[in-house]
Design a protein around this motif. Structure first.
Motif, PDB file in Angstrom:
ATOM      1  N   ALA A 533       0.831  -1.201   0.000  1.00  0.00           N
ATOM      2  CA  ALA A 533       0.000   0.000   0.000  1.00  0.00           C
ATOM      3  C   ALA A 533       0.867   1.254   0.000  1.00  0.00           C
ATOM      4  CB  ALA A 533      -0.930  -0.001   1.206  1.00  0.00           C
ATOM      5  N   GLN A 534       2.014   1.191   0.701  1.00  0.00           N
ATOM      6  CA  GLN A 534       2.903   2.355   0.753  1.00  0.00           C
ATOM      7  C   GLN A 534       3.631   2.575  -0.578  1.00  0.00           C
ATOM      8  OE1 GLN A 534       1.659   3.906   3.708  1.00  0.00           O
ATOM      9  NE2 GLN A 534       3.702   4.775   3.418  1.00  0.00           N
ATOM     10  N   MET A 535       3.687   1.527  -1.388  1.00  0.00           N
ATOM     11  CA  MET A 535       4.456   1.610  -2.629  1.00  0.00           C
ATOM     12  C   MET A 535       3.571   1.825  -3.848  1.00  0.00           C
ATOM     13  SD  MET A 535       7.338   1.314  -1.383  1.00  0.00           S
ATOM     14  CE  MET A 535       8.498   0.868  -2.633  1.00  0.00           C
ATOM     15  N   LYS A 536       2.337   2.240  -3.592  1.00  0.00           N
ATOM     16  CA  LYS A 536       1.399   2.424  -4.695  1.00  0.00           C
ATOM     17  C   LYS A 536       1.463   3.866  -5.186  1.00  0.00           C
ATOM     18  CE  LYS A 536      -3.527   2.097  -5.657  1.00  0.00           C
ATOM     19  NZ  LYS A 536      -3.389   1.451  -6.962  1.00  0.00           N
ATOM     20  N   ILE A 537       1.541   4.042  -6.472  1.00  0.00           N
ATOM     21  CA  ILE A 537       1.495   5.397  -7.038  1.00  0.00           C
ATOM     22  C   ILE A 537       0.037   5.832  -7.064  1.00  0.00           C
ATOM     23  CG2 ILE A 537       1.922   6.782  -9.100  1.00  0.00           C
ATOM     24  CD1 ILE A 537       4.192   4.734  -9.720  1.00  0.00           C
ATOM     25  N   MET A 538      -0.234   6.986  -6.470  1.00  0.00           N
ATOM     26  CA  MET A 538      -1.631   7.391  -6.327  1.00  0.00           C
ATOM     27  C   MET A 538      -2.207   7.964  -7.609  1.00  0.00           C
ATOM     28  SD  MET A 538      -1.809   8.686  -2.443  1.00  0.00           S
ATOM     29  CE  MET A 538      -0.810  10.142  -2.617  1.00  0.00           C
ATOM     30  N   MET A 548       5.371   0.467  -7.337  1.00  0.00           N
ATOM     31  CA  MET A 548       6.832   0.478  -7.455  1.00  0.00           C
ATOM     32  C   MET A 548       7.314  -0.977  -7.471  1.00  0.00           C
ATOM     33  SD  MET A 548       7.331   3.606  -7.774  1.00  0.00           S
ATOM     34  CE  MET A 548       9.122   3.654  -7.892  1.00  0.00           C
ATOM     35  N   SER A 582      10.748  -0.056   0.437  1.00  0.00           N
ATOM     36  CA  SER A 582       9.898   0.869   1.180  1.00  0.00           C
ATOM     37  C   SER A 582      10.112   2.266   0.620  1.00  0.00           C
ATOM     38  CB  SER A 582      10.234   0.848   2.671  1.00  0.00           C
ATOM     39  OG  SER A 582      11.282   1.762   2.944  1.00  0.00           O
ATOM     40  N   SER A 583       9.275   3.206   1.046  1.00  0.00           N
ATOM     41  CA  SER A 583       9.389   4.560   0.501  1.00  0.00           C
ATOM     42  C   SER A 583      10.346   5.423   1.318  1.00  0.00           C
ATOM     43  CB  SER A 583       8.013   5.214   0.425  1.00  0.00           C
ATOM     44  OG  SER A 583       7.447   5.332   1.703  1.00  0.00           O
TER      45      SER A 583
ATOM     46  N   ILE B 137      12.585   7.495  -4.727  1.00  0.00           N
ATOM     47  CA  ILE B 137      11.420   7.955  -3.971  1.00  0.00           C
ATOM     48  C   ILE B 137      11.903   9.065  -3.033  1.00  0.00           C
ATOM     49  CG2 ILE B 137       9.595   7.316  -2.349  1.00  0.00           C
ATOM     50  CD1 ILE B 137       9.711   4.485  -3.459  1.00  0.00           C
ATOM     51  N   PHE B 162       4.387  12.267  -9.766  1.00  0.00           N
ATOM     52  CA  PHE B 162       3.754  11.039  -9.273  1.00  0.00           C
ATOM     53  C   PHE B 162       3.821  11.048  -7.744  1.00  0.00           C
ATOM     54  CE2 PHE B 162       5.197   9.165 -13.433  1.00  0.00           C
ATOM     55  CZ  PHE B 162       3.945   8.798 -13.894  1.00  0.00           C
ATOM     56  N   PHE B 163       2.705  10.806  -7.104  1.00  0.00           N
ATOM     57  CA  PHE B 163       2.683  10.813  -5.644  1.00  0.00           C
ATOM     58  C   PHE B 163       2.500   9.413  -5.079  1.00  0.00           C
ATOM     59  CE2 PHE B 163       1.372  15.076  -6.894  1.00  0.00           C
ATOM     60  CZ  PHE B 163       2.234  15.845  -6.124  1.00  0.00           C
ATOM     61  N   LEU B 164       3.112   9.187  -3.915  1.00  0.00           N
ATOM     62  CA  LEU B 164       2.926   7.943  -3.169  1.00  0.00           C
ATOM     63  C   LEU B 164       2.223   8.290  -1.861  1.00  0.00           C
ATOM     64  CD1 LEU B 164       5.334   7.168  -5.141  1.00  0.00           C
ATOM     65  CD2 LEU B 164       5.901   5.464  -3.459  1.00  0.00           C
ATOM     66  N   PRO B 165       1.677   7.303  -1.167  1.00  0.00           N
ATOM     67  CA  PRO B 165       0.999   7.597   0.088  1.00  0.00           C
ATOM     68  C   PRO B 165       1.946   8.251   1.091  1.00  0.00           C
ATOM     69  CG  PRO B 165       0.534   5.357  -0.620  1.00  0.00           C
ATOM     70  CD  PRO B 165       1.620   5.875  -1.514  1.00  0.00           C
ATOM     71  N   GLU B 166       1.366   9.009   1.988  1.00  0.00           N
ATOM     72  CA  GLU B 166       2.183   9.689   3.002  1.00  0.00           C
ATOM     73  C   GLU B 166       2.868   8.655   3.895  1.00  0.00           C
ATOM     74  OE1 GLU B 166       0.630  12.903   5.145  1.00  0.00           O
ATOM     75  OE2 GLU B 166       0.173  14.049   3.330  1.00  0.00           O
ATOM     76  N   ASP B 167       4.049   9.019   4.353  1.00  0.00           N
ATOM     77  CA  ASP B 167       4.770   8.160   5.276  1.00  0.00           C
ATOM     78  C   ASP B 167       4.308   8.484   6.697  1.00  0.00           C
ATOM     79  OD1 ASP B 167       6.524   6.900   6.934  1.00  0.00           O
ATOM     80  OD2 ASP B 167       8.325   7.406   5.766  1.00  0.00           O
ATOM     81  N   LYS B 177       5.354  11.713   0.118  1.00  0.00           N
ATOM     82  CA  LYS B 177       6.283  10.943  -0.701  1.00  0.00           C
ATOM     83  C   LYS B 177       5.923  11.087  -2.176  1.00  0.00           C
ATOM     84  CE  LYS B 177       8.848   9.172   2.522  1.00  0.00           C
ATOM     85  NZ  LYS B 177      10.308   9.268   2.536  1.00  0.00           N
ATOM     86  N   LEU B 179       7.747  10.475  -6.469  1.00  0.00           N
ATOM     87  CA  LEU B 179       8.884  10.035  -7.284  1.00  0.00           C
ATOM     88  C   LEU B 179       9.612  11.290  -7.740  1.00  0.00           C
ATOM     89  CD1 LEU B 179       7.394   7.151  -9.448  1.00  0.00           C
ATOM     90  CD2 LEU B 179       8.627   7.050  -7.273  1.00  0.00           C
TER      91      LEU B 179
END
Lengths: 803, 369
Positions: A533-538, A548, A582-583, B137, B162-167, B177, B179
């Protein structure tokens, strides 16, 4: 940003040639995108007079005409119903290119009658869809031979520049003229912004209803009623300019607002005053409020947006878009002019949230001139009165011009320090003043329209862009060391060596996306749902590129499949790149990955061995080659059978150094290949480059001393019957352990199951090399080592020496 | 006396003709036995020496030894000739068709992006730059805020992110977060961790949400950064001139620096190189017939913005320097005549074979191509 040459010259008095102007624009940082000179593209088309128009003798719908172009008389055949003797039209000669039909006109004979050109319709000129008849300009009565472009107001070159987001002041033609004037290309013409006297008190009041800390959302708002206007088409000159820059003329009232935006970079709004209820209130929107906007869409507002309201509710989104309900139509007779300043950041946020791209937003979010609110209201009033008549009311002003003045240190020496160019202080001052800056002593105040100027470095840019970047002398970088230093990081060195190792082994390097579909990612090592879920491009490009990658294998397998589909089934591909765990900043691993599929070579006269299929041992070799190239101590590698589940359970392995996994290899699991639509066998490997230990260098680059024995090595073969489950590696290790000093080599050269060997067992033959160092081995010594080897192997594997 | 020497002369004639008559190795062996064997003719005469007087024995013995040597040499010569004849006969039967193809060997290739990056590293290493690395990232602060892109500023929209979920472990801009849209974030991390003087390049994958003829959602950038007390725009121009001439392998390459805007530099510039588009093709470094060049944009650059230095804890009143950045695909396409950006990421083996590079011929400024 587009504008026309004549439009520019409304503001700039210059006799500079077009090319001089366009070159200068680029020099100033207003990069020229292109010049469209439509007079040139339409130069073949001129006004002609139709002398005769008679029915074609052999065709009912055609006419045979004689046209006078002013220089000659020509016969043409014309099919237009409105062609008639005595009219004036637009003539296209033989050889001219007709844009609407994308054809070059040829001389023709139509049903026996010669035709030497044609009279064109608007559609044939690419002007409109009108193909009812040919263009008829009889009423305008132009002279014969008049250029068509001039007749249609298209003899004005259109200039397009690429505007960087810092230059809000150049979102209007006047700002561009100002830059050109400052660079010495002409003089600015005056703009009449003297107050227009109002003849009645405004019936509509304006109230700014913000909390104290939100005042900046809209610090100033000017309103003005104008009665008894007459809306209708705007004049030709205005329509021509708007059309030239790609806008569609609508009506005088609407065109004026667009014209103000593009001419002065000053968006404003005109309400139909009869549709307004009560007074104007400007406030933050309430969450959930709705606005039906001028673009026929309805928006739900949020509480950070600036709403322009009347007593009935929201009628516009400040700085972004007006409301449909209060917009002007052809019947509008009373208008209310809005000229305000809206906060750039809030405008940008609003526009982005609602995804509204408007010419107003474009300007407000870049920051319009805060000191140009009242003058713009007067200019707009004057233009409105000129074009639509009417009676102006008194101006209503709510709020005040925000404080925009700021002083910056004037440090002429800094120009030399930062830009490396010596420009006289007086000249620097003059350049700044010409750009509208006030210079007094050691202090500079930028003009109100240059909100982008905030510090010393900004001033340097202003000075040198007018002075000319070309005048800065290039200086080579001074050398820091006399010999080139090692620029690579250790991981780059590894990546480079790994790439060489694989390419030398016949593999082609690929570079594939860092993202893939979630389902594929899940098959190749997604750790857990939370990590995934943390590695999903929104906001992915599409659903196949939304995760990713945890592994490069799926991308290379897909590439293998695509190559196969194109008729190239044999491939060996690799990539060295990131995989994502991980991000976090350390959540990225460098992995050398390769995939082989199909046959090792084409069918060949030299034998079947070339055409054998790739197998797990090919990719094992690949992985070993990568490890060797990166300096991994491959002799200490342990190979185990616990490869991850995207590999074939029985034909895959893991390589470890101590507890650390450094590589995995094997056949890809057929079930996964099946899911991916790949029919053939695919083998792959992954080398985790980050996990390879850095070689310890106690002695620096020196190698250990090579000791060459003068004595001949002795070779001995052994064969054992062992259980099928016994690993080859166990056998080899056991053999080597028999005498580490003496045994220089031990490797299996034959594995056999079948006739003569008990079921569940295999015969394994081993070749051992003994390298004596001090003296030749005696038969007794040889016998002792051999017995030790046999003993070791029997005890470690439970096997029996084959007799 | 005379009899004996006559006998020897006769024997020599006889043996010579026997040896010379041997036309294969076995008859030669026979001849050898006849001449030199234990019961051979020379040996036979040797045996008669015992019955001679001392003087006679000396003379005859010498003559017989000479004969033995001569015949031995003749046999050796004849043996070589016969062996050679045998070999020649054998070789004549061993002909292969040398026009048959060689055993297939797979030729691997290095991707043009890797090759180009290595070329760039070697050039910039010569100018004293070393490489820094960062992760793909990033967070909003390192990618935008620290680079003087204020939140909500339209300049951010120059780069579709491109956005990723918040950490959940981080706060505010560090939690957001994304790219990286450029490798400039690596410069920020490098400046925060290192003190000037700085001369670094960074490169790698960058991402923008754009996919059409001339854009791919992933591409590569190379950026450079110099920070010290006196590097100025003249150095920037010199550095990039030297780079372009080295990379494109063209001396006196026409170049133009024009003002432009990137939030992280001030003054900012874009760099064009001269080219000719006449005749449909693109020729870098060439001028048109009228002597003027067309221009081709290849990179962006400028003096590092004081706000960026401040973000990284570097005093802009003391330190200054420049930064530049370029698209690796773009300059690879220009140098190597690769027409379509999207093909870089297609992994088509025909493309890789054609545009890829020999793994043994890697860039090194000191050596030839």
């Amino acid at each position: 940003m587009k504008f026309t040459l004549s439009w520019l010259k409304d503001h700039l008095e210059t006799d500079a040639a077009l090319e001089t102007i366009t070159d200068k624009l680029t020099d100033l940082g207003l990069e020229l995108e292109g010049v469209e000179d439509r007079a040139e593209s339409f130069k073949d088309f001129t006004v002609a007079y139709v002398e005769i128009a008679e029915k074609h003798p052999d065709a009912d719908r055609l006419k045979v005409c004689v046209v006078d172009t002013g220089s000659e008389k020509l016969q043409i055949v014309c099919g237009a119903p409105n062609a008639r003797a005595g009219m004036k039209g637009v003539f296209a000669p033989v050889g001219s290119y007709i844009p609407g039909t994308d054809m070059t006109l040829k001389k023709g004979v139509i049903r026996g009658q010669e035709s030497n050109g044609m009279l064109v319709s608007e559609r044939e000129m690419g002007l409109s869809e009108d193909h009812e008849g040919i263009i008829d300009v009889t009423d305008q009565d132009p002279e014969l031979g008049t250029a068509f472009a001039a007749l249609y107001g298209m003899d004005d070159p259109v200039i397009e520049i690429c505007l960087t987001p810092n230059r809000a002041d150049c979102t209007g033609v006047r700002g561009i003229a100002r830059d050109l004037a400052a660079s010495g290309l002409g003089k600015m013409k005056d703009l009449d912004s003297t107050p227009v006297k109002g003849s009645f008190k405004s019936p509509i009041d304006v109230r700014l209803e913000f909390d104290k800390d939100m005042v900046e959302a809209c610090p100033i708002f000017i309103g003005r009623s104008i009665k008894n206007v007459k809306n209708g088409p705007s004049p030709d000159w205005m329509q021509n300019r708007l059309t030239a820059i790609g806008l569609r003329p609508i009506s005088a009232l609407v065109d004026i607002t667009n014209y103000m935006s593009f001419c002065l970079g000053r968006p404003l709004h005109v309400f139909d005053a009869d549709k307004l209820k009560g007074n104007i209130h400007v406030r933050l929107a309430k969450k959930g409020e709705k606005l039906a906007a001028l673009n026929d869409k309805t928006y739900e507002l949020d509480d950070f947006m600036t709403a322009v309201c009347d007593d009935s509710g929201v009628i516009g989104l400040g700085g972004v878009i007006g409301g449909e309900a209060t917009g002007c139509t052809d019947d509008t007779t009373n208008v209310y002019l809005e000229v305000a300043y809206f906060d750039p950041a809030r405008t940008a946020k609003t526009g982005r949230a609602l995804q509204i791209e408007s010419d107003a937003r474009y300007r407000f979010e870049r920051g319009i001139d805060p000191d140009f609110v009242v003058p713009a209201a007067e200019i707009a009033t004057r233009m409105l009165l000129d074009l639509c008549g009417g009676e102006p009311g008194e101006i209503v002003q709510a709020g005040n011009v925000p404080d925009w003045k700021r002083a910056i240190e004037f440090d002429p020496a800094y120009t030399k320090k930062l830009a490396g160019i010596d420009i006289d202080e007086k000249e620097q001052k003059l350049i700044l003043e010409n750009l509208g800056f006030e210079v007094s002593g050691k202090s500079v105040t930028p003009p109100s329209w240059r909100g982008d100027i905030n510090g010393r470095a900004d001033l340097v840019e202003e000075v040198i862009r007018v002075y000319g970047y070309d005048n800065i002398e290039p200086v080579s970088m001074p050398k820091l060391t006399s010999v080139t230093v090692n620029a690579e990081t250790p991981s780059l060195t590894r990546a480079r060596k790994a790439r060489s190792a694989m390419a030398v082994r016949g593999m082609n390097e690929c570079i594939t996306w860092s993202f893939m579909g979630r389902d594929l990612a899940d098959k190749f090592g997604t750790q857990d749902i939370q990590t995934a879920a943390q590695m999903k491009i929104m906001n992915p490009i599409n659903a196949e590129l939304d995760q990713m990658r945890p592994s490069i294998l799926p991308n290379l397998i897909e590439a293998t499949g695509k190559n196969r589909d194109k008729g190239f089934p044999d491939s060996a591909l690799f990539e060295v790149g990131p995989c994502f765990v991980s991000s976090k900043p350390d959540g990225q691993a460098l992995v050398a990955t390769g995939v082989r599929s199909g046959s090792a070579g084409p069918k060949h006269w030299s034998g079947a061995e070339n055409a054998r299929s790739f197998d797990a041992f090919d990719v094992k070799s690949d992985a070993m080659a990568v490890l060797e190239s990166c300096g991994a101590p491959t002799k200490s590698l342990q190979v185990t059978r616990d490869a991850p589940d995207w590999y074939h359970p029985g034909r895959s392995g893991v390589m470890r150094l101590g507890p650390n996994v450094i590589a995995r290899f094997g056949e890809i699991h057929p079930a996964i290949l099946d899911d991916m639509g790949i029919k053939e066998n695919v083998c792959g490997f992954e080398v985790l480059l980050d996990n390879i230990p850095v070689a310890k260098k106690k002695t620096g680059p020196a190698r250990p001393l090579l000791e060459l024995s003068p004595l001949q090595p002795v070779k001995r073969d052994f064969a054992f019957i062992v259980d099928n489950s016994v690993d080859a590696e166990t056998l080899v290790r056991a053999a080597k352990a028999a005498d580490k000093n003496l045994i220089s080599y031990a490797e299996i050269f034959d594995v056999y199951t079948g006739e003569g060997v008990e079921q569940g067992k295999k015969s394994v033959a081993l070749n051992v090399t003994l390298q004596p160092k001090k003296q030749t081995l005696t038969d007794a010594e040889l016998e002792t080592v051999a017995e030790k080897i046999i003993g070791n192997i029997t005890s470690k594997t439970g096997g029996q020496l084959r007799s | 006396m005379t009899d004996m020497s006559e006998n020897i002369a006769e024997l020599k004639t006889e043996l010579t003709s026997i040896v010379e008559a041997a036309n294969d190795l076995s008859s030669l062996e026979q001849a050898k036995i006849t001449a030199l064997g234990k019961k051979g003719k020379i040996t036979g005469l040797m045996k008669t020496l015992g019955s001679m007087s001392a003087e006679e024995r000396k003379m005859t013995g010498q003559a017989l030894n000479e004969l033995k040597n001569e015949i031995g040499a003749l046999i050796g010569k004849q043996e070589s000739a016969l062996k050679r004849q045998v070999m020649d006969e054998k070789l004549a039967t061993e002909t292969i068709d040398v026009t048959l193809s060689t055993r297939p060997e797979r030729q691997g290739h290095i991707h043009p992006i890797s090759q180009t990056l290595e070329e760039l590293i070697t050039i910039f290493a010569d100018m004293g730059f070393s490489v820094a690395e960062g992760s793909d990232i990033e967070d909003d602060w390192h990618n935008f805020t620290a680079l003087n892109f204020p939140p909500g500023h339209p300049a951010r929209e120059m780069q579709d992110t491109f956005f990723l979920p918040e950490d959940p472990d981080e706060k505010d801009e560090y939690a957001k977060k994304l790219l990286r849209t450029h490798t400039s974030s690596v410069q920020i991390r490098h400046m925060k961790e290192n003190k000037p003087p700085i001369r670094m390049i960074c490169f790698g994958r960058t991402y923008r949400s754009d996919y059409d003829m001339t854009h791919t959602p992933m591409f590569h950038q190379l950026e450079g950064l110099v920070i010290d007390e006196k590097t100025h725009m003249g150095h920037l121009k010199g550095c990039l001139r030297d780079f372009c001439e080295a990379y494109f392998e063209i001396d006196n390459l026409p170049m133009q620096f024009r003002p432009s805007f990137f939030p992280f530099v001030e003054p900012g510039a874009e760099v064009d190189i001269g080219c000719s588009r006449e005749g449909g093709g693109l020729k870098i470094g060439a001028a048109k017939e009228n002597g003027k060049s067309d221009w081709l944009e290849i990179l962006g650059c400028g003096m590092v913005h004081p706000n960026v230095l401040k973000s990284c804890g570097i005093d802009p009143d003391v330190y200054q320097g420049f930064a530049f950045g370029m698209g690796v695909e773009r300059i690879a396409m220009l140098k190597y005549g690769i027409p379509d950006l999207r093909t870089f990421f297609d992994s088509d083996t025909r493309w890789l074979d054609h545009y890829g590079f020999d793994p043994l011929g890697r860039p090194n400024r000191a050596f030839g191509g």
